[in-house]
Design a protein around this motif. Structure first.
Motif, PDB file in Angstrom:
ATOM      1  N   ALA A  79      -0.823   3.561  -1.365  1.00 51.30           N
ATOM      2  CA  ALA A  79      -0.122   4.650  -0.395  1.00 51.30           C
ATOM      3  C   ALA A  79       1.033   4.242   0.180  1.00 51.30           C
ATOM      4  O   ALA A  79       1.666   5.119   0.733  1.00 51.30           O
ATOM      5  CB  ALA A  79      -1.279   4.654   0.759  1.00 51.30           C
ATOM      6  N   ASN A  80       1.758   3.164  -0.100  1.00 48.27           N
ATOM      7  CA  ASN A  80       2.923   2.435   0.665  1.00 48.27           C
ATOM      8  C   ASN A  80       4.113   2.326  -0.572  1.00 48.27           C
ATOM      9  O   ASN A  80       5.157   2.148  -0.026  1.00 48.27           O
ATOM     10  CB  ASN A  80       2.469   1.030   1.445  1.00 48.27           C
ATOM     11  CG  ASN A  80       1.602   1.365   2.337  1.00 48.27           C
ATOM     12  OD1 ASN A  80       1.779   2.323   3.004  1.00 48.27           O
ATOM     13  ND2 ASN A  80       1.018   0.381   2.511  1.00 48.27           N
ATOM     14  N   SER A  81       3.748   2.756  -1.704  1.00 46.86           N
ATOM     15  CA  SER A  81       5.066   2.688  -2.811  1.00 46.86           C
ATOM     16  C   SER A  81       4.626   3.613  -3.929  1.00 46.86           C
ATOM     17  O   SER A  81       3.411   3.965  -3.850  1.00 46.86           O
ATOM     18  CB  SER A  81       5.089   1.140  -3.142  1.00 46.86           C
ATOM     19  OG  SER A  81       4.265   0.971  -3.944  1.00 46.86           O
ATOM     20  N   ASP A  82       5.506   3.513  -4.921  1.00 47.14           N
ATOM     21  CA  ASP A  82       5.304   4.170  -6.151  1.00 47.14           C
ATOM     22  C   ASP A  82       4.741   3.353  -7.157  1.00 47.14           C
ATOM     23  O   ASP A  82       4.521   3.742  -8.215  1.00 47.14           O
ATOM     24  CB  ASP A  82       6.842   4.871  -6.567  1.00 47.14           C
ATOM     25  CG  ASP A  82       7.016   6.033  -5.591  1.00 47.14           C
ATOM     26  OD1 ASP A  82       6.199   6.555  -4.989  1.00 47.14           O
ATOM     27  OD2 ASP A  82       8.190   6.305  -5.649  1.00 47.14           O
ATOM     28  N   GLN A  88      -4.853   5.077  -2.671  1.00 49.59           N
ATOM     29  CA  GLN A  88      -4.078   5.595  -1.687  1.00 49.59           C
ATOM     30  C   GLN A  88      -5.224   6.434  -0.790  1.00 49.59           C
ATOM     31  O   GLN A  88      -6.228   7.264  -1.405  1.00 49.59           O
ATOM     32  CB  GLN A  88      -2.904   6.450  -2.055  1.00 49.59           C
ATOM     33  CG  GLN A  88      -3.413   7.636  -3.017  1.00 49.59           C
ATOM     34  CD  GLN A  88      -2.225   8.437  -3.400  1.00 49.59           C
ATOM     35  OE1 GLN A  88      -1.401   8.770  -2.679  1.00 49.59           O
ATOM     36  NE2 GLN A  88      -2.198   8.831  -4.625  1.00 49.59           N
ATOM     37  N   THR A  90      -5.807   9.882   0.385  1.00 55.26           N
ATOM     38  CA  THR A  90      -5.398  11.336   0.154  1.00 55.26           C
ATOM     39  C   THR A  90      -5.982  12.144   0.445  1.00 55.26           C
ATOM     40  O   THR A  90      -7.063  12.054   0.713  1.00 55.26           O
ATOM     41  CB  THR A  90      -4.324  11.108  -1.273  1.00 55.26           C
ATOM     42  OG1 THR A  90      -3.878  12.436  -1.575  1.00 55.26           O
ATOM     43  CG2 THR A  90      -5.330  10.933  -2.395  1.00 55.26           C
ATOM     44  N   GLY A 118       0.373  14.642  -4.234  1.00 52.67           N
ATOM     45  CA  GLY A 118       0.340  13.522  -4.630  1.00 52.67           C
ATOM     46  C   GLY A 118       1.677  12.639  -4.372  1.00 52.67           C
ATOM     47  O   GLY A 118       2.711  13.291  -4.180  1.00 52.67           O
ATOM     48  N   ARG A 119       1.582  11.343  -4.440  1.00 54.11           N
ATOM     49  CA  ARG A 119       2.886  10.564  -4.124  1.00 54.11           C
ATOM     50  C   ARG A 119       3.766  10.798  -5.100  1.00 54.11           C
ATOM     51  O   ARG A 119       5.074  10.414  -5.189  1.00 54.11           O
ATOM     52  CB  ARG A 119       2.504   9.061  -3.904  1.00 54.11           C
ATOM     53  CG  ARG A 119       1.892   8.779  -2.609  1.00 54.11           C
ATOM     54  CD  ARG A 119       1.950   7.204  -2.387  1.00 54.11           C
ATOM     55  NE  ARG A 119       2.971   6.821  -2.387  1.00 54.11           N
ATOM     56  CZ  ARG A 119       4.100   6.651  -1.535  1.00 54.11           C
ATOM     57  NH1 ARG A 119       3.688   7.456  -0.227  1.00 54.11           N
ATOM     58  NH2 ARG A 119       5.204   6.095  -1.642  1.00 54.11           N
ATOM     59  N   ASP A 120       3.604  11.263  -6.219  1.00 54.32           N
ATOM     60  CA  ASP A 120       4.349  11.568  -7.484  1.00 54.32           C
ATOM     61  C   ASP A 120       5.105  12.871  -7.238  1.00 54.32           C
ATOM     62  O   ASP A 120       5.801  13.210  -8.327  1.00 54.32           O
ATOM     63  CB  ASP A 120       3.384  11.434  -8.808  1.00 54.32           C
ATOM     64  CG  ASP A 120       2.519  12.433  -8.877  1.00 54.32           C
ATOM     65  OD1 ASP A 120       2.272  13.102  -7.936  1.00 54.32           O
ATOM     66  OD2 ASP A 120       1.862  12.338  -9.997  1.00 54.32           O
TER      67      ASP A 120
END
Length: 294
Positions: A79-82, A88, A90, A118-120
């Motif tokens: 959750a804190n980086s790629d 994470q 979500t 999503g984080r992406d």
């Protein structure tokens, strides 16, 4: 090598500039003339999009949970980086079920009907389910994934994706298959795709539960059909330079595919020289254009 042309999204083929650009170079040392260069362009872009969509499935199957695979890749990154890491927090839910104490285990990931960002940067909705016959770090284990009203950035993903551990005592290796894959857009454009791929680990084999150092060399062959409006193009693809995929990067970062359109020219799809970015270069009849993968 990736080129510094203006960004072009997938399926951006119906522009006058594109038609003029490829029509003006319709001949080279090959005496064949491509009667529909923009359709050749479309087949290469379709290959790129299909590779991206189903590579995402591979990442998610391997990342789902450490009970079945390595955990922490794909939508399950930190959750804190790629970078890969703990699951994470979500908008999707993960359900793990089994009938006894061991395998098979079914993992279902549900993104809901409204869409889950999503984080992406991709928005997913619907769900996919994967049946694991064994833990994926063990040779012989297989994971089969199917989709239920599953969309990524508005593209409906269908078909069957299989992943099998084909490692030996000396080499980590996996094989993936896309069987009757189908990508559909709301405007009616669609891609039908079948592909076999072999992943050979070239870095990270000493740390099976640490995906951040895992890098794979990939070879594949496949075939597909793309439909755009009233036009249809059919192609086959073969790896000419092994593709490179690191779990620490969401993109394929190197390697080339050769695309042969039925009744058309050969073309190439170049993912670059190792830089982690969302760029690829298409070359048709000696003319190269950069595209942006999404």
């Amino acid at each position: 090598m990736k080129m510094n042309h203006p960004k072009k999204s997938l399926f951006l083929i119906a522009t006058a500039a594109l038609v003029i650009g490829f029509s003006s170079c319709s001949k080279n040392n090959d005496t064949q003339v491509d009667r529909d260069p923009e359709l050749t362009q479309a087949t290469v872009e379709a290959e790129a999009e299909a590779e991206l969509m189903y590579d995402d499935v591979f990442n998610n199957v391997m990342g789902a949970d450490q009970q079945v695979a390595i955990g922490g890749t794909g939508v399950f990154q930190s959750a804190n980086s790629d970078q890969p890491g703990p699951l994470q927090s979500t908008c999707f839910t993960l359900t793990l079920s089994k009938t006894g104490d061991g395998f098979p285990i079914t993992v279902t990931v549900d993104f809901g009907s409204e869409g889950c960002l999503g984080r992406d940067g991709r928005t997913r909705k619907g769900k996919f389910s994967t049946i694991y016959t064994g833990h994926m770090i063990l040779p012989g284990s297989k994971a089969t994934t199917t989709f239920t009203n599953y969309y990524v950035n508005g593209v409906k993903v269908e078909g069957t994706h299989t992943l099998e551990n084909k490692s030996t005592a000396n080499q980590w290796a996996f094989e993936t298959r896309v069987i009757d894959g189908k990508l559909s857009r709301e405007n009616g454009n669609q891609i039908n795709w079948n592909r076999v791929r072999t992943f050979t680990m070239i870095s990270g084999s000493g740390t099976p539960y640490v995906p951040t150092d895992d890098v794979f060399a990939i070879t594949s062959n496949g075939s597909g059909t793309v439909t755009i409006g009233d036009k249809t193009g059919t192609w086959t693809s073969t790896t000419t330079t092994p593709l490179e995929k690191a779990f620490s990067c969401r993109w394929i970062s190197a390697g080339t595919q050769e695309i042969q359109r039925l009744n058309g020219r050969k073309a190439s799809l170049d993912f670059g020289n190792g830089e982690c970015d969302n760029k690829a270069t298409i070359t048709v009849n000696g003319v190269s254009r950069e595209i942006t993968l999404k």
